[in-house]
Design an enzyme around this catalytic site. Structure first.
Site, mmCIF file in Angstrom:
data_model
loop_
_atom_site.group_PDB
_atom_site.id
_atom_site.type_symbol
_atom_site.label_atom_id
_atom_site.label_comp_id
_atom_site.label_asym_id
_atom_site.label_seq_id
_atom_site.Cartn_x
_atom_site.Cartn_y
_atom_site.Cartn_z
ATOM 1 N N ARG A 1 2.135 88.436 -88.068
ATOM 2 C CA ARG A 1 2.601 89.744 -88.493
ATOM 3 C C ARG A 1 2.710 90.742 -87.348
ATOM 4 O O ARG A 1 3.724 91.412 -87.197
ATOM 5 C CB ARG A 1 1.670 90.329 -89.573
ATOM 6 C CG ARG A 1 2.056 89.977 -90.991
ATOM 7 C CD ARG A 1 0.844 89.864 -91.863
ATOM 8 N NE ARG A 1 -0.046 88.840 -91.345
ATOM 9 C CZ ARG A 1 0.115 87.545 -91.621
ATOM 10 N NH1 ARG A 1 1.067 87.160 -92.403
ATOM 11 N NH2 ARG A 1 -0.688 86.641 -91.097
ATOM 12 N N THR A 2 1.658 90.870 -86.541
ATOM 13 C CA THR A 2 1.691 91.893 -85.498
ATOM 14 C C THR A 2 2.789 91.600 -84.485
ATOM 15 O O THR A 2 3.562 92.490 -84.111
ATOM 16 C CB THR A 2 0.325 91.982 -84.798
ATOM 17 O OG1 THR A 2 -0.680 92.292 -85.765
ATOM 18 C CG2 THR A 2 0.331 93.059 -83.726
ATOM 19 N N LYS B 1 -2.876 79.238 -64.937
ATOM 20 C CA LYS B 1 -2.957 78.730 -63.561
ATOM 21 C C LYS B 1 -3.908 79.571 -62.703
ATOM 22 O O LYS B 1 -3.999 79.357 -61.499
ATOM 23 C CB LYS B 1 -1.565 78.737 -62.928
ATOM 24 C CG LYS B 1 -0.529 77.914 -63.691
ATOM 25 C CD LYS B 1 0.854 78.080 -63.080
ATOM 26 C CE LYS B 1 1.905 77.344 -63.896
ATOM 27 N NZ LYS B 1 3.268 77.531 -63.330
ATOM 28 N N ARG C 1 -1.558 91.320 -76.764
ATOM 29 C CA ARG C 1 -2.772 90.910 -77.473
ATOM 30 C C ARG C 1 -3.502 89.918 -76.600
ATOM 31 O O ARG C 1 -2.901 89.022 -76.001
ATOM 32 C CB ARG C 1 -2.450 90.274 -78.831
ATOM 33 C CG ARG C 1 -3.669 89.646 -79.495
ATOM 34 C CD ARG C 1 -3.399 89.176 -80.902
ATOM 35 N NE ARG C 1 -3.267 90.312 -81.819
ATOM 36 C CZ ARG C 1 -3.178 90.188 -83.135
ATOM 37 N NH1 ARG C 1 -3.193 88.985 -83.702
ATOM 38 N NH2 ARG C 1 -3.074 91.254 -83.896
ATOM 39 N N HIS D 1 -7.618 97.683 -82.404
ATOM 40 C CA HIS D 1 -6.261 97.336 -82.818
ATOM 41 C C HIS D 1 -5.612 98.638 -83.269
ATOM 42 O O HIS D 1 -5.434 98.887 -84.455
ATOM 43 C CB HIS D 1 -6.325 96.319 -83.960
ATOM 44 C CG HIS D 1 -5.034 95.594 -84.215
ATOM 45 N ND1 HIS D 1 -3.826 96.013 -83.728
ATOM 46 C CD2 HIS D 1 -4.777 94.458 -84.933
ATOM 47 C CE1 HIS D 1 -2.881 95.174 -84.119
ATOM 48 N NE2 HIS D 1 -3.436 94.223 -84.859
#
Length: 336
Positions: A57-58, A86, A107, A135
Site C-alpha cells: 500500500r505505501t 554490496k 522505507r 511513519h
C-alpha cells in the site's frame, strides 16, 4: 513549517497549523484522485521510490500520488536489488540517487535510517517508515481519516476518544499518530495490548504531559464502550526475534461483528493501517465486518493518496498550480 524543499522525516516537524495546511491541500486533490480531472503539474519530475522493506500500500500509494500529479516513478525494492547489498553506505546511496530524482520516498528497517539518508540527499526525502520508529505520512492520513469520519457526526479531533489495539510496542503507525495527537486538546486514549507489547512509556508520558488522558488495558471488550475510534494493528512479526515469539501474541485481540455489536457504540469507527492479518490464527479484524458502514479501512487507504499528493505538491512548491495544469478525463472511470 516551510514545506518548500523540506524533508518529511518525523511528525516532530509539524505544528498544528502545518497539519491543517496539509489537510487543506489534500481536500483540493480529491477531483484528481477520483479521476474527475487530470493534472500534469509535475510533468517531467521523477520520484525515487526506495523501499528496502516489504510494502504494498505505501509504495503503490506514493507512486500513484506522484503519477496523479503528472510525475514519473522509478522504484528500488529490497536490499538484494540495491548497491547497499554490496556494502554501499546510506550516505553514498543518497548522494548518487538524489542526482537521479526530484524527490525520494524511502522505507528502511532500521530506526533513524531515513533521517541519515535525508541528511546526505540533494533532494527532499519523505519517510515511508523507518523500522519501528516513525511513519509520518501514515499518521497524517490516519488523522485526516479521523477528521473526516468524525465530521460526519459533527465532531472534531479535539475531545477525541480513541482505543489503540494490538502491537503498540512495535507499531510505528500508532507511535506517529500519538505524536500528532499531542498537538490537539483533551484526547482520551486507551492503549489495549498485552503488557509485553505496550506502548513505549516515553510516548505515554509525552501524551500525559500534553494534557491527554491515557488508560492502559489488556481487556479489549472493557475498552471499547465509549470510543469514537477503534484503531487496530497487527502483530508486527518481522520485529520479533523469532516466529515462535510472535505467535505467542497472534490472535490475542480480535474484533468481529459480534464483539462490535455487543461492546461498541453504534457509530464507533474501525480503523487499521493495513495490511490486516486475515489468517485464522490472527484475524484481528474479521471479514464479517466488511459490510459494517463504520469500517473505514478502505476509505483510510484512499485518503493516503490524497495526503501523499498534498505532501508532494507542498514539498515541490506546486500546491497553488495544480488546477492550472488540469484537464478533463477522457477515459471510462468509476469511483465510489
Amino acid at each position: 513549517m516551510d514545506f518548500k524543499g523540506a524533508n518529511i522525516v518525523s511528525i516532530g516537524q509539524f505544528e498544528r497549523a502545518d497539519i491543517e495546511r496539509v489537510f487543506s491541500v489534500a481536500d483540493q486533490m480529491e477531483p484528481y484522485a477520483l479521476r474527475h480531472k487530470v493534472t500534469r503539474v509535475l510533468e517531467g519530475a521523477i520520484l525515487g521510490n526506495m523501499f528496502f522493506e516489504p510494502s504494498t500500500r505505501t509504495r503503490v500509494s506514493f507512486g500513484c500520488a506522484f503519477n496523479l500529479l503528472g510525475g514519473e516513478v522509478r522504484e528500488t525494492t529490497g536490499f538484494e536489488s540495491s548497491a547497499i547489498a554490496k556494502g554501499e553506505s546510506l550516505y553514498d546511496t543518497a548522494r548518487v540517487l538524489s542526482g537521479y530524482s526530484d524527490v525520494i520516498c524511502m522505507r528502511h528497517p532500521a530506526a533513524g535510517s531515513v533521517g541519515e539518508f535525508a541528511a546526505a540527499s540533494r533532494v527532499p526525502v519523505i519517510n515511508g517508515g523507518d523500522g519501528p520508529n516513525e511513519h509520518p505520512s501514515q499518521a497524517l492520513l490516519d488523522l485526516y481519516t479521523i477528521k473526516k469520519e468524525l465530521a460526519a457526526n459533527n465532531r472534531d479531533i479535539d475531545g477525541l476518544r480513541i482505543a489503540m489495539i494490538g502491537d503498540l510496542k512495535h507499531g510505528r503507525t500508532v507511535h506517529s499518530l500519538c505524536k500528532l495527537l499531542m498537538l490537539y486538546k483533551n484526547v482520551q486514549l486507551t492503549m489495549v495490548s498485552p503488557p509485553e507489547l505496550a506502548m513505549p512509556e516515553a510516548i505515554i508520558e509525552q501524551l500525559r504531559e500534553a494534557g491527554h488522558s491515557v488508560l492502559i488495558s489488556d481487556d479489549l471488550a472493557a475498552s471499547l464502550g465509549d470510543q469514537d475510534i477503534a484503531y487496530a494493528t497487527r502483530i508486527q512479526e518481522e520485529r520479533f526475534s523469532s516466529q515462535e515469539e510472535a505467535d505467542l501474541y497472534r490472535g490475542r485481540f480480535r474484533l468481529n461483528q459480534a464483539v462490535y455489536t455487543q461492546f461498541c457504540k453504534p457509530n464507533t469507527v474501525i480503523m487499521h493501517p493495513l495490511p490486516r492479518d486475515s489468517r485464522e490464527s490472527a484475524n484481528e479484524l474479521d471479514n464479517d465486518l466488511n459490510q459494517n458502514p463504520n469500517l473505514a479501512i478502505f476509505r483510510q487507504a484512499d485518503n493516503g493518496v490524497l495526503v501523499r499528493m498534498a505532501l508532494f505538491a507542498l514539498v515541490l512548491d506546486v500546491a497553488d498550480q495544480v488546477d492550472k495544469y488540469s484537464k478533463p478525463v477522457n477515459w471510462y472511470h468509476r469511483r465510489s
